[in-house]
Design a protein around this motif. Structure first.
Motif, mmCIF file in Angstrom:
data_model
loop_
_atom_site.group_PDB
_atom_site.id
_atom_site.type_symbol
_atom_site.label_atom_id
_atom_site.label_comp_id
_atom_site.label_asym_id
_atom_site.label_seq_id
_atom_site.Cartn_x
_atom_site.Cartn_y
_atom_site.Cartn_z
ATOM 1 N N ASP A 296 0.901 -1.213 0.044
ATOM 2 C CA ASP A 296 0.125 -0.005 0.039
ATOM 3 C C ASP A 296 0.849 1.334 0.140
ATOM 4 N N LEU A 297 1.968 1.258 0.686
ATOM 5 C CA LEU A 297 2.991 2.300 0.808
ATOM 6 C C LEU A 297 3.514 2.741 -0.600
ATOM 7 N N HIS A 298 3.754 1.557 -1.166
ATOM 8 C CA HIS A 298 4.467 1.645 -2.475
ATOM 9 C C HIS A 298 3.509 2.125 -3.518
ATOM 10 N N VAL A 299 2.225 1.941 -3.589
ATOM 11 C CA VAL A 299 1.160 2.196 -4.158
ATOM 12 C C VAL A 299 0.900 4.039 -3.980
ATOM 13 N N GLU A 300 0.919 4.404 -2.767
ATOM 14 C CA GLU A 300 0.818 5.699 -2.673
ATOM 15 C C GLU A 300 1.992 6.496 -3.254
ATOM 16 N N LYS A 301 2.946 5.929 -3.500
ATOM 17 C CA LYS A 301 4.203 6.712 -3.858
ATOM 18 C C LYS A 301 4.201 6.380 -5.582
ATOM 19 N N GLY A 302 3.222 5.699 -6.235
ATOM 20 C CA GLY A 302 3.349 5.242 -7.423
ATOM 21 C C GLY A 302 4.136 4.274 -7.928
ATOM 22 N N GLU A 303 4.774 3.468 -6.778
ATOM 23 C CA GLU A 303 5.947 2.517 -7.283
ATOM 24 C C GLU A 303 5.159 1.262 -7.488
ATOM 25 N N MET A 304 4.532 0.925 -8.504
ATOM 26 C CA MET A 304 3.572 -0.133 -8.685
ATOM 27 C C MET A 304 4.484 -1.435 -8.723
ATOM 28 N N GLU A 305 5.532 -1.386 -9.558
ATOM 29 C CA GLU A 305 6.702 -2.795 -9.585
ATOM 30 C C GLU A 305 6.878 -3.268 -8.090
ATOM 31 N N LYS A 306 7.011 -2.228 -7.201
ATOM 32 C CA LYS A 306 7.476 -2.756 -5.589
ATOM 33 C C LYS A 306 6.109 -3.147 -5.087
ATOM 34 N N ALA A 307 5.041 -2.456 -5.166
ATOM 35 C CA ALA A 307 3.852 -2.845 -4.772
ATOM 36 C C ALA A 307 3.412 -4.221 -5.008
#
Length: 325
Positions: free
Chosen positions: A241-252
């Motif tokens: 979820d934190l990665h989604v907030e940052k737009g880091e979809m691959e990490k998410a």
């Protein structure tokens, strides 16, 4: 067994009769207080044939220390002990202070550990056998009313054997070792695991890293172990979820996939992974996942239709129709 319980009840009423206070709980049990020498995290883990043992035995505060108070429990030892540690007093001084004016100290079992890994332990002379404790740098294991005298040695051995595990898993491994050699003479009922941060932060609501309790179960340690695994899976979800907030979809997606690998049948994990895929423009794959979820639980379809208004799902009307078909 019935005779033993009646004797214990008679003792508690006699012990408390002069003050007319509420009888003190019987947390006859085995427990461990410990510190991870690498992360600095501190923890208490406990199991007992007593309801909701975690609310009685385990006490801890980030940046301060952890305490286990058991046998005929003086619950004030938890709060008072942590306050004394916070003042900078050593575990030895804390323990001495707690016991010095306690008329029931011969029936107490207590372990105190601070942020440096210093430990002090006490097993009263009148704790029900088998009763003992063993401590060292960064840990103390203690037990009373055990089936045999092998429980404490088994816990100590397990603490050293499982040094490579994260602290939470290491604590559970110690409980399992205690149970494997006999454990509580009365059997099993409840268990708990508390892990606190090495330092207090400006966000105390985040300083309890793990707080799991099994209040009543046939195999509480096994259930505690299962809950810890669920906790770890949701750690991956939260990181996703934190990665989604940052737009880091691959990490998410890496985090979500790690969670789903641990619990492949968990619909919640599958669902939010699908929603993340949809937000990342992979509507086709998201729809495939969602259709399987809807088949098992139709209410998820209704939830999907509500997400765009909340800003949680950002897709076109055409894509939304595909997702909720």
């Amino acid at each position: 067994m019935k005779k033993l319980i009646l004797v214990l009840i008679a003792f508690v009423f006699a012990f408390d009769a002069s003050s007319q206070k509420r009888a003190e709980p019987f947390a006859h049990t085995f427990s461990i207080v410990a510190r991870d020498s690498v992360t600095g995290e501190m923890a208490v883990a406990v199991q007992s044939h007593w309801f909701s043992v975690g609310t009685v035995v385990a006490w801890g505060e980030a940046g301060v220390g952890v305490i286990a108070t058991q046998s005929f429990v003086n619950k004030s030892f938890g709060i008072r002990g942590l306050a004394l540690l916070k003042e900078g007093k050593s575990p030895e001084v804390v323990l001495s202070t707690l016991l010095q004016d306690d008329s029931g100290k011969d029936f107490r079992q207590v372990a105190v550990l601070n942020t440096q890994g210093d430990v002090a332990s006490h097993t009263g002379e009148r704790c029900v056998e088998s009763a003992a404790h063993k401590n060292g740098r960064n840990f103390s294991v203690q037990a009373n009313m055990m089936l045999n005298d092998q429980v404490v040695p088994a816990m100590e051995k397990a603490w050293f054997k499982h040094h490579a595990l994260p602290l939470g898993e290491r604590m559970v491994a110690v409980l399992k070792a205690a149970q494997a050699v006999g454990g509580d003479i009365r059997g099993k009922q409840s268990a708990a695991l508390l892990v606190v941060a090495p330092k207090a932060t400006a966000e105390p609501w985040n300083d309890r890293l793990i707080d799991l309790r099994v209040d009543d179960a046939g195999d509480p340690i096994a259930e505690l172990e299962r809950l810890l695994k669920v906790f770890r899976a949701y750690e991956h979800m939260n990181l996703g979820d934190l990665h989604v907030e940052k737009g880091e979809m691959e990490k998410a997606m890496t985090e979500y996939n790690a969670a789903m690998k641990m619990f492949p049948n968990n619909l919640e994990m599958q669902y939010w992974t699908a929603i993340t895929l949809a937000n990342n423009k992979d509507v086709k794959k998201a729809s495939q996942m969602l259709q399987k979820i809807y088949t098992l639980e139709p209410n998820w379809r209704a939830l999907t239709s509500r997400l765009p208004k909340a800003g949680v799902l950002n897709v076109s009307e055409a894509d939304l129709k595909e997702l909720i078909r």
